[in-house]
Motif scaffolding. Structure first.
Motif, PDB file in Angstrom:
ATOM      1  N   CYS A   3     -21.078 -47.949  26.051  1.00  0.00           N
ATOM      2  CA  CYS A   3     -19.832 -47.189  26.118  1.00  0.00           C
ATOM      3  C   CYS A   3     -19.102 -47.256  24.785  1.00  0.00           C
ATOM      4  O   CYS A   3     -18.661 -46.236  24.240  1.00  0.00           O
ATOM      5  N   HIS A   4     -18.997 -48.476  24.229  1.00  0.00           N
ATOM      6  CA  HIS A   4     -18.324 -48.646  22.932  1.00  0.00           C
ATOM      7  C   HIS A   4     -19.107 -47.953  21.817  1.00  0.00           C
ATOM      8  O   HIS A   4     -18.525 -47.345  20.918  1.00  0.00           O
ATOM      9  N   LEU A   5     -20.440 -48.040  21.885  1.00  0.00           N
ATOM     10  CA  LEU A   5     -21.268 -47.426  20.849  1.00  0.00           C
ATOM     11  C   LEU A   5     -21.112 -45.905  20.856  1.00  0.00           C
ATOM     12  O   LEU A   5     -20.961 -45.283  19.795  1.00  0.00           O
ATOM     13  N   SER A   6     -21.123 -45.310  22.030  1.00  0.00           N
ATOM     14  CA  SER A   6     -21.023 -43.853  22.120  1.00  0.00           C
ATOM     15  C   SER A   6     -19.691 -43.344  21.599  1.00  0.00           C
ATOM     16  O   SER A   6     -19.603 -42.240  21.058  1.00  0.00           O
ATOM     17  N   GLN A   7     -18.638 -44.147  21.723  1.00  0.00           N
ATOM     18  CA  GLN A   7     -17.317 -43.748  21.246  1.00  0.00           C
ATOM     19  C   GLN A   7     -17.243 -43.671  19.724  1.00  0.00           C
ATOM     20  O   GLN A   7     -16.359 -43.016  19.170  1.00  0.00           O
ATOM     21  N   LEU A   8     -18.176 -44.353  19.050  1.00  0.00           N
ATOM     22  CA  LEU A   8     -18.177 -44.371  17.585  1.00  0.00           C
ATOM     23  C   LEU A   8     -18.972 -43.218  16.985  1.00  0.00           C
ATOM     24  O   LEU A   8     -18.963 -43.026  15.772  1.00  0.00           O
ATOM     25  N   ILE A   9     -19.684 -42.472  17.810  1.00  0.00           N
ATOM     26  CA  ILE A   9     -20.499 -41.363  17.313  1.00  0.00           C
ATOM     27  C   ILE A   9     -19.693 -40.077  17.416  1.00  0.00           C
ATOM     28  O   ILE A   9     -19.353 -39.618  18.506  1.00  0.00           O
ATOM     29  N   ASP A  10     -19.348 -39.502  16.260  1.00  0.00           N
ATOM     30  CA  ASP A  10     -18.504 -38.310  16.247  1.00  0.00           C
ATOM     31  C   ASP A  10     -19.344 -37.037  16.221  1.00  0.00           C
ATOM     32  O   ASP A  10     -20.567 -37.062  16.206  1.00  0.00           O
ATOM     33  N   ASP A  11     -18.649 -35.905  16.171  1.00  0.00           N
ATOM     34  CA  ASP A  11     -19.310 -34.599  16.201  1.00  0.00           C
ATOM     35  C   ASP A  11     -19.454 -33.982  14.815  1.00  0.00           C
ATOM     36  O   ASP A  11     -19.793 -32.805  14.687  1.00  0.00           O
ATOM     37  N   ALA A  12     -19.173 -34.752  13.774  1.00  0.00           N
ATOM     38  CA  ALA A  12     -19.278 -34.216  12.413  1.00  0.00           C
ATOM     39  C   ALA A  12     -20.736 -33.879  12.085  1.00  0.00           C
ATOM     40  O   ALA A  12     -21.662 -34.474  12.648  1.00  0.00           O
ATOM     41  N   PRO A  13     -20.948 -32.897  11.197  1.00  0.00           N
ATOM     42  CA  PRO A  13     -22.326 -32.535  10.820  1.00  0.00           C
ATOM     43  C   PRO A  13     -23.067 -33.719  10.212  1.00  0.00           C
ATOM     44  O   PRO A  13     -22.469 -34.565   9.543  1.00  0.00           O
ATOM     45  N   GLY A  14     -24.363 -33.772  10.472  1.00  0.00           N
ATOM     46  CA  GLY A  14     -25.173 -34.851   9.907  1.00  0.00           C
ATOM     47  C   GLY A  14     -26.266 -35.266  10.875  1.00  0.00           C
ATOM     48  O   GLY A  14     -26.194 -34.982  12.078  1.00  0.00           O
ATOM     49  N   PRO A  15     -27.292 -35.941  10.372  1.00  0.00           N
ATOM     50  CA  PRO A  15     -28.401 -36.380  11.235  1.00  0.00           C
ATOM     51  C   PRO A  15     -27.921 -37.329  12.329  1.00  0.00           C
ATOM     52  O   PRO A  15     -27.145 -38.250  12.054  1.00  0.00           O
ATOM     53  N   ILE A  16     -28.410 -37.117  13.541  1.00  0.00           N
ATOM     54  CA  ILE A  16     -27.988 -37.956  14.663  1.00  0.00           C
ATOM     55  C   ILE A  16     -28.419 -39.410  14.461  1.00  0.00           C
ATOM     56  O   ILE A  16     -27.676 -40.345  14.761  1.00  0.00           O
TER      57      ILE A  16
ATOM     58  N   ALA B 132     -22.970 -46.282  13.763  1.00  0.00           N
ATOM     59  CA  ALA B 132     -22.245 -46.834  14.904  1.00  0.00           C
ATOM     60  C   ALA B 132     -22.689 -48.267  15.204  1.00  0.00           C
ATOM     61  O   ALA B 132     -21.862 -49.142  15.489  1.00  0.00           O
ATOM     62  N   ILE B 133     -23.999 -48.515  15.131  1.00  0.00           N
ATOM     63  CA  ILE B 133     -24.507 -49.870  15.367  1.00  0.00           C
ATOM     64  C   ILE B 133     -23.985 -50.834  14.300  1.00  0.00           C
ATOM     65  O   ILE B 133     -23.540 -51.948  14.615  1.00  0.00           O
ATOM     66  N   CYS B 134     -24.032 -50.401  13.038  1.00  0.00           N
ATOM     67  CA  CYS B 134     -23.526 -51.249  11.951  1.00  0.00           C
ATOM     68  C   CYS B 134     -22.043 -51.541  12.129  1.00  0.00           C
ATOM     69  O   CYS B 134     -21.579 -52.653  11.846  1.00  0.00           O
ATOM     70  N   ARG B 135     -21.313 -50.543  12.603  1.00  0.00           N
ATOM     71  CA  ARG B 135     -19.877 -50.731  12.838  1.00  0.00           C
ATOM     72  C   ARG B 135     -19.647 -51.806  13.905  1.00  0.00           C
ATOM     73  O   ARG B 135     -18.775 -52.668  13.758  1.00  0.00           O
ATOM     74  N   GLN B 136     -20.424 -51.759  14.977  1.00  0.00           N
ATOM     75  CA  GLN B 136     -20.296 -52.751  16.041  1.00  0.00           C
ATOM     76  C   GLN B 136     -20.597 -54.157  15.533  1.00  0.00           C
ATOM     77  O   GLN B 136     -19.955 -55.127  15.932  1.00  0.00           O
ATOM     78  N   ILE B 137     -21.579 -54.252  14.646  1.00  0.00           N
ATOM     79  CA  ILE B 137     -21.945 -55.560  14.089  1.00  0.00           C
ATOM     80  C   ILE B 137     -20.888 -56.040  13.107  1.00  0.00           C
ATOM     81  O   ILE B 137     -20.467 -57.200  13.133  1.00  0.00           O
ATOM     82  N   ASP B 138     -20.433 -55.140  12.219  1.00  0.00           N
ATOM     83  CA  ASP B 138     -19.452 -55.519  11.199  1.00  0.00           C
ATOM     84  C   ASP B 138     -18.124 -55.963  11.807  1.00  0.00           C
ATOM     85  O   ASP B 138     -17.436 -56.827  11.257  1.00  0.00           O
ATOM     86  N   THR B 139     -17.744 -55.355  12.929  1.00  0.00           N
ATOM     87  CA  THR B 139     -16.476 -55.711  13.567  1.00  0.00           C
ATOM     88  C   THR B 139     -16.601 -56.919  14.495  1.00  0.00           C
ATOM     89  O   THR B 139     -15.600 -57.379  15.053  1.00  0.00           O
ATOM     90  N   GLY B 140     -17.845 -57.410  14.665  1.00  0.00           N
ATOM     91  CA  GLY B 140     -18.041 -58.582  15.505  1.00  0.00           C
ATOM     92  C   GLY B 140     -18.215 -58.278  16.980  1.00  0.00           C
ATOM     93  O   GLY B 140     -18.327 -59.198  17.801  1.00  0.00           O
ATOM     94  N   GLU B 141     -18.246 -56.982  17.337  1.00  0.00           N
ATOM     95  CA  GLU B 141     -18.473 -56.616  18.739  1.00  0.00           C
ATOM     96  C   GLU B 141     -19.873 -57.039  19.180  1.00  0.00           C
ATOM     97  O   GLU B 141     -20.076 -57.462  20.320  1.00  0.00           O
TER      98      GLU B 141
ATOM     99  N   GLN C 243     -27.565 -61.619  19.419  1.00  0.00           N
ATOM    100  CA  GLN C 243     -27.307 -60.904  20.668  1.00  0.00           C
ATOM    101  C   GLN C 243     -28.345 -59.800  20.869  1.00  0.00           C
ATOM    102  O   GLN C 243     -28.682 -59.071  19.944  1.00  0.00           O
ATOM    103  N   ARG C 244     -28.849 -59.679  22.084  1.00  0.00           N
ATOM    104  CA  ARG C 244     -29.808 -58.624  22.396  1.00  0.00           C
ATOM    105  C   ARG C 244     -29.085 -57.297  22.477  1.00  0.00           C
ATOM    106  O   ARG C 244     -28.027 -57.189  23.110  1.00  0.00           O
ATOM    107  N   VAL C 245     -29.635 -56.279  21.830  1.00  0.00           N
ATOM    108  CA  VAL C 245     -29.023 -54.952  21.865  1.00  0.00           C
ATOM    109  C   VAL C 245     -29.720 -54.124  22.947  1.00  0.00           C
ATOM    110  O   VAL C 245     -30.834 -54.444  23.366  1.00  0.00           O
ATOM    111  N   PRO C 246     -29.078 -53.073  23.420  1.00  0.00           N
ATOM    112  CA  PRO C 246     -29.703 -52.234  24.449  1.00  0.00           C
ATOM    113  C   PRO C 246     -31.059 -51.703  24.001  1.00  0.00           C
ATOM    114  O   PRO C 246     -31.302 -51.493  22.813  1.00  0.00           O
TER     115      PRO C 246
END
Length: 251
Positions: A10-23, A30-39, A44-47
């Motif tokens: 849920c948190h990961l999906s919220q970090l993915i925006d609609d701006a142009p660019g490769p998915i 988004a994954i790097c953001r979760q790691i950098d912020t300590g989330e 920790q096992r990731v999905p």
């Protein structure tokens, strides 16, 4: 465990925006953001791929590429038959520190000055956003600066600055190194990293540095942090005949 995975996705999906660019690049960011912020914590096992495909509604190929590249970059660790985990940050011994080029030139008894070639306020591209740990379309400054030692060009500085952390960066005195002192004031550096490579300058860079196309150059890619926030991402190009790095270490 299921609730934990659902919350992570849920948190990961919220970090993915609609701006142009490769998915896949957006998933990586988004994954790097979760790691950098300590989330997401080290070890920790990731999905799983299947869980990400289902939650993010993207193809398995997209998720596979994102996870594969993050594994190659050392951000994640994939254990066959077990799962994918957040990697522990590696400890590095600094070969050299981040120095102010004007101070280095002055220490040699020489004169320094700089010329601002270009500076623009823009919205971050996907690559710039990933390098600064921000969202795409985040406000940034892009600057190109030439540093001189005794009137001889010694370095081209391409710098991207987080405009939210340094809103008046474009108003500084670049000729007399005021931009450096401004950054140290509003977002004092607490951490930095370097990547050093040997390269050949482009024709335009050769003209700015007044060198032949065959002369090897030293390229430094540098990122700097103020506490937990990335402030700048820079690429520095210097002629090999005019610039060298020095580091001292003990064991």
């Amino acid at each position: 465990m299921e609730n934990s995975t659902t919350q992570m996705m849920c948190h990961l999906s919220q970090l993915i925006d609609d701006a142009p660019g490769p998915i896949y690049a957006k998933v990586k960011q988004a994954i790097c953001r979760q790691i950098d912020t300590g989330e997401w914590q080290p070890d920790q096992r990731v999905p799983s791929e299947s869980e990400m495909v289902k939650a993010l509604k993207v193809s398995r190929m997209t998720i596979n590429r994102a996870l594969r590249e993050l594994t190659d970059e050392g951000v994640l660790i994939r254990q066959q038959g077990v799962g994918t985990f957040v990697a522990r940050k590696k400890s590095h011994s600094a070969l050299f520190e981040v120095h102010n080029i004007a101070d280095e030139i002055a220490s040699r008894g020489h004169r320094h000055h700089a010329e601002l070639v270009e500076i623009t306020l823009a919205k971050a591209t996907m690559e710039e956003a990933m390098n600064l740990g921000v969202r795409t379309n985040h406000r940034i400054f892009r600057a190109t600066i030439i540093h001189f030692e005794n009137d001889l060009p010694i370095q081209i500085e391409y710098r991207v600055v987080n405009a939210e952390l340094a809103p008046d960066y474009d108003q500084q005195d670049f000729q007399h190194n005021g931009a450096y002192h401004y950054l140290m004031k509003v977002a004092p550096m607490t951490e930095g990293e370097h990547l050093v490579e040997a390269v050949l300058a482009s024709p335009a860079e050769c003209a700015l540095l007044q060198i032949d196309a065959s002369e090897p150059c030293l390229q430094i890619k540098r990122r700097t942090w103020c506490r937990e926030q990335l402030v700048t991402n820079a690429r520095l190009i210097s002629p090999g005949s005019r610039f060298q790095l020095f580091g001292h270490f003990e064991q």
